[in-house]
Design a protein around this motif. Structure first.
Motif, mmCIF file in Angstrom:
data_model
loop_
_atom_site.group_PDB
_atom_site.id
_atom_site.type_symbol
_atom_site.label_atom_id
_atom_site.label_comp_id
_atom_site.label_asym_id
_atom_site.label_seq_id
_atom_site.Cartn_x
_atom_site.Cartn_y
_atom_site.Cartn_z
ATOM 1 N N ASP A 126 15.161 -44.349 -22.088
ATOM 2 C CA ASP A 126 14.325 -45.548 -22.012
ATOM 3 C C ASP A 126 14.961 -46.665 -21.202
ATOM 4 N N SER A 127 15.799 -46.320 -20.247
ATOM 5 C CA SER A 127 16.424 -47.316 -19.376
ATOM 6 C C SER A 127 15.571 -47.515 -18.128
ATOM 7 N N PRO A 128 15.800 -48.609 -17.403
ATOM 8 C CA PRO A 128 15.078 -48.804 -16.145
ATOM 9 C C PRO A 128 15.289 -47.639 -15.166
ATOM 10 N N GLN A 129 16.500 -47.072 -15.136
ATOM 11 C CA GLN A 129 16.756 -45.938 -14.241
ATOM 12 C C GLN A 129 15.883 -44.739 -14.625
ATOM 13 N N GLN A 130 15.831 -44.430 -15.915
ATOM 14 C CA GLN A 130 15.025 -43.290 -16.352
ATOM 15 C C GLN A 130 13.556 -43.533 -16.027
ATOM 16 N N ASN A 131 13.069 -44.723 -16.312
ATOM 17 C CA ASN A 131 11.667 -45.046 -16.034
ATOM 18 C C ASN A 131 11.363 -44.976 -14.540
ATOM 19 N N PHE A 132 12.301 -45.437 -13.715
ATOM 20 C CA PHE A 132 12.132 -45.400 -12.258
ATOM 21 C C PHE A 132 11.982 -43.958 -11.781
ATOM 22 N N VAL A 133 12.872 -43.076 -12.236
ATOM 23 C CA VAL A 133 12.800 -41.669 -11.830
ATOM 24 C C VAL A 133 11.516 -41.039 -12.364
ATOM 25 N N GLN A 134 11.153 -41.325 -13.601
ATOM 26 C CA GLN A 134 9.917 -40.769 -14.167
ATOM 27 C C GLN A 134 8.710 -41.210 -13.341
ATOM 28 N N ASN A 135 8.686 -42.468 -12.914
ATOM 29 C CA ASN A 135 7.586 -42.947 -12.076
ATOM 30 C C ASN A 135 7.564 -42.224 -10.732
ATOM 31 N N LEU A 136 8.743 -42.007 -10.154
ATOM 32 C CA LEU A 136 8.814 -41.279 -8.886
ATOM 33 C C LEU A 136 8.296 -39.852 -9.053
ATOM 34 N N LEU A 137 8.616 -39.221 -10.176
ATOM 35 C CA LEU A 137 8.144 -37.862 -10.432
ATOM 36 C C LEU A 137 6.620 -37.799 -10.473
ATOM 37 N N GLN A 138 6.002 -38.842 -10.965
ATOM 38 C CA GLN A 138 4.541 -38.874 -11.047
ATOM 39 C C GLN A 138 3.879 -39.094 -9.686
ATOM 40 N N SER A 139 4.678 -39.420 -8.659
ATOM 41 C CA SER A 139 4.118 -39.635 -7.320
ATOM 42 C C SER A 139 3.687 -38.327 -6.670
ATOM 43 N N GLY A 140 4.171 -37.199 -7.209
ATOM 44 C CA GLY A 140 3.834 -35.911 -6.626
ATOM 45 C C GLY A 140 4.752 -35.488 -5.488
ATOM 46 N N LYS A 141 5.657 -36.345 -5.089
ATOM 47 C CA LYS A 141 6.616 -36.015 -4.037
ATOM 48 C C LYS A 141 7.846 -35.346 -4.657
ATOM 49 N N PRO A 142 8.510 -34.440 -3.915
ATOM 50 C CA PRO A 142 9.754 -33.866 -4.431
ATOM 51 C C PRO A 142 10.784 -34.970 -4.668
ATOM 52 N N VAL A 143 11.452 -34.907 -5.808
ATOM 53 C CA VAL A 143 12.453 -35.917 -6.164
ATOM 54 C C VAL A 143 13.818 -35.248 -6.267
ATOM 55 N N ILE A 144 14.761 -35.781 -5.496
ATOM 56 C CA ILE A 144 16.142 -35.316 -5.507
ATOM 57 C C ILE A 144 16.978 -36.417 -6.145
ATOM 58 N N VAL A 145 17.649 -36.096 -7.241
ATOM 59 C CA VAL A 145 18.499 -37.067 -7.924
ATOM 60 C C VAL A 145 19.957 -36.763 -7.608
ATOM 61 N N VAL A 146 20.693 -37.802 -7.214
ATOM 62 C CA VAL A 146 22.135 -37.703 -7.011
ATOM 63 C C VAL A 146 22.785 -38.584 -8.076
ATOM 64 N N ALA A 147 23.389 -37.939 -9.071
ATOM 65 C CA ALA A 147 24.093 -38.676 -10.121
ATOM 66 C C ALA A 147 25.486 -38.997 -9.605
ATOM 67 N N VAL A 148 25.808 -40.269 -9.509
ATOM 68 C CA VAL A 148 27.071 -40.667 -8.881
ATOM 69 C C VAL A 148 28.215 -40.894 -9.865
ATOM 70 N N ARG A 149 28.026 -40.585 -11.092
ATOM 71 C CA ARG A 149 29.107 -40.715 -12.072
ATOM 72 C C ARG A 149 29.349 -39.393 -12.782
ATOM 73 N N ASN A 150 28.468 -39.051 -13.709
ATOM 74 C CA ASN A 150 28.684 -37.834 -14.490
ATOM 75 C C ASN A 150 27.427 -36.965 -14.451
ATOM 76 N N PRO A 151 27.519 -35.728 -14.929
ATOM 77 C CA PRO A 151 26.374 -34.824 -14.818
ATOM 78 C C PRO A 151 25.303 -35.001 -15.891
ATOM 79 N N TYR A 152 25.504 -35.883 -16.836
ATOM 80 C CA TYR A 152 24.599 -35.979 -17.984
ATOM 81 C C TYR A 152 23.250 -36.625 -17.677
#
Length: 127
Positions: free
Chosen positions: A46-72
């Motif tokens: 429920d963080s802004p980052q999670q919500n941002f990615v979830q919104n991007l996923l709903q755009s229908g475009k392929p989403v590539i996430v690069v986690a810059v700290r840890n894999p979780y």
């Protein structure tokens, strides 16, 4: 997206538009692109980052996430199209992530931790 990632993508001739968690119109930004690359760092439920990615996923475009700290971070949005964990914000790590995204590098490695409910310790890719 991390500015270093954006710069590296642009060096490959890829059109980049930077946006942040506060961007109000992610759909219009994503609509103009073939795919979306987003960097995350220590995502919480429920963080802004999670919500941002979830919104991007709903755009229908392929989403590539690069986690810059840890894999979780993947636990917050396991349905992303592609996911890379750099474990670092070092420029060489970010450049390597871009090289993987554009197909210049074939990623290899094993997961050094378990992602509970998703991926076991030691799961990996071989070149």
């Amino acid at each position: 997206m991390n500015k270093r990632i954006a710069k590296s993508l642009e060096e490959y001739g890829i059109n980049v538009e930077l946006a942040s968690n506060e961007s109000t119109d992610v759909f219009s930004l994503a609509e103009k692109q073939n795919a979306v690359v987003v960097s995350t760092s220590n995502v919480r439920q429920d963080s802004p980052q999670q919500n941002f990615v979830q919104n991007l996923l709903q755009s229908g475009k392929p989403v590539i996430v690069v986690a810059v700290r840890n894999p979780y971070d993947i636990a917050a949005f396991p349905e992303v199209d592609a996911y890379l964990a750099t474990y670092s914000t070092h420029p060489k790590s970010l450049d390597a992530a871009v090289d993987i995204i554009v197909g210049e590098l074939n990623p290899t490695g094993k997961l050094p931790v378990e992602i509970p409910g998703l991926y076991p310790f030691g799961l990996g890719l071989r070149g």
